[in-house]
Write a protein that holds these residues in place. Sequence first.
Motif, short mmCIF file in Angstrom:
data_model
loop_
_atom_site.label_atom_id
_atom_site.label_comp_id
_atom_site.label_asym_id
_atom_site.label_seq_id
_atom_site.Cartn_x
_atom_site.Cartn_y
_atom_site.Cartn_z
N LEU A 10 34.77 57.88 42.35
CA LEU A 10 34.47 59.26 41.96
C LEU A 10 33.94 60.07 43.15
O LEU A 10 34.49 61.11 43.50
N GLY A 11 32.86 59.58 43.76
CA GLY A 11 32.20 60.36 44.80
C GLY A 11 32.61 60.03 46.22
O GLY A 11 32.33 60.79 47.14
N ILE A 13 31.21 57.85 48.03
CA ILE A 13 30.03 57.52 48.85
C ILE A 13 29.46 56.14 48.50
O ILE A 13 28.61 55.65 49.24
N CYS A 14 29.88 55.52 47.40
CA CYS A 14 29.37 54.18 47.05
C CYS A 14 30.48 53.14 47.00
O CYS A 14 30.66 52.35 47.92
N ARG A 15 31.23 53.12 45.90
CA ARG A 15 32.15 52.01 45.66
C ARG A 15 33.35 51.98 46.59
O ARG A 15 33.68 50.93 47.15
N HIS A 41 30.86 65.28 47.50
CA HIS A 41 30.26 64.69 48.71
C HIS A 41 31.18 64.75 49.93
O HIS A 41 30.97 64.01 50.89
N ASP A 120 29.41 51.82 38.54
CA ASP A 120 28.98 52.72 39.61
C ASP A 120 27.50 52.51 39.94
O ASP A 120 26.63 52.84 39.14
P1 4NP Z 1 30.92 56.50 43.75
O1 4NP Z 1 29.49 56.89 43.12
O2 4NP Z 1 31.96 57.10 42.83
O3 4NP Z 1 30.92 55.00 43.71
O4 4NP Z 1 30.90 57.09 45.13
C1 4NP Z 1 29.08 58.20 42.87
C2 4NP Z 1 28.29 58.83 43.79
C3 4NP Z 1 27.84 60.13 43.53
C4 4NP Z 1 28.19 60.74 42.35
C5 4NP Z 1 28.99 60.11 41.44
C6 4NP Z 1 29.44 58.83 41.69
N1 4NP Z 1 27.70 62.03 42.06
O5 4NP Z 1 27.95 62.53 40.94
O6 4NP Z 1 27.06 62.65 42.91
#
Ligand code: 4NP
Length: 151
Positions: A10-11, A13-15, A41, A120
Amino acid sequence: MAQNILFVCLGNICRSPAAEGVFRALCPEVATDSAGTASYHVGSPPYGPMKAAAKARGFDLSDLRARQFSRQDFDRFDLIIGMDGDNLGDIEAQRPKGATTPVKLFTDYAPGQGADHVPDPYYTRDFEGCLDLIEAAAAGLTKALRNSSAG
Ligand code: 4NP
């Protein structure tokens, strides 16, 4: 053998940066990138706690920067891998007419882990569990690619 693989969450920045960072260490012969379905992000480095948890396992994510997934990615990659069902739905909604690039769930490559998606950690705060699952899936993907190219 897939030459270019895109990891999507989604973002971004993590997964998906963690997936990219782990997979490229295990399977350096394949080109990788990662992207987010959301734009929140764009331009940011991976989330600090995820970067630190990955670093502690020997995976350096510091060169990665978030970008948003786009429909052009169907042309640029041989395989697109999402972290959960929402990612797959958002990716498929942008599939250009005639594009045949496969879109898979990362957990498909870690059938022994009993997980049908990568939860997440931005919300669960379970960075270690997330990395355990990502390491298993990255190993499974590496094995699948190397087996298919050996044939
Ligand atoms: P990702 O996690 O999808 O694993 O990068 C998230 C990081 C931030 C957000 C959502 C998911 N956010 O809504 O800011």
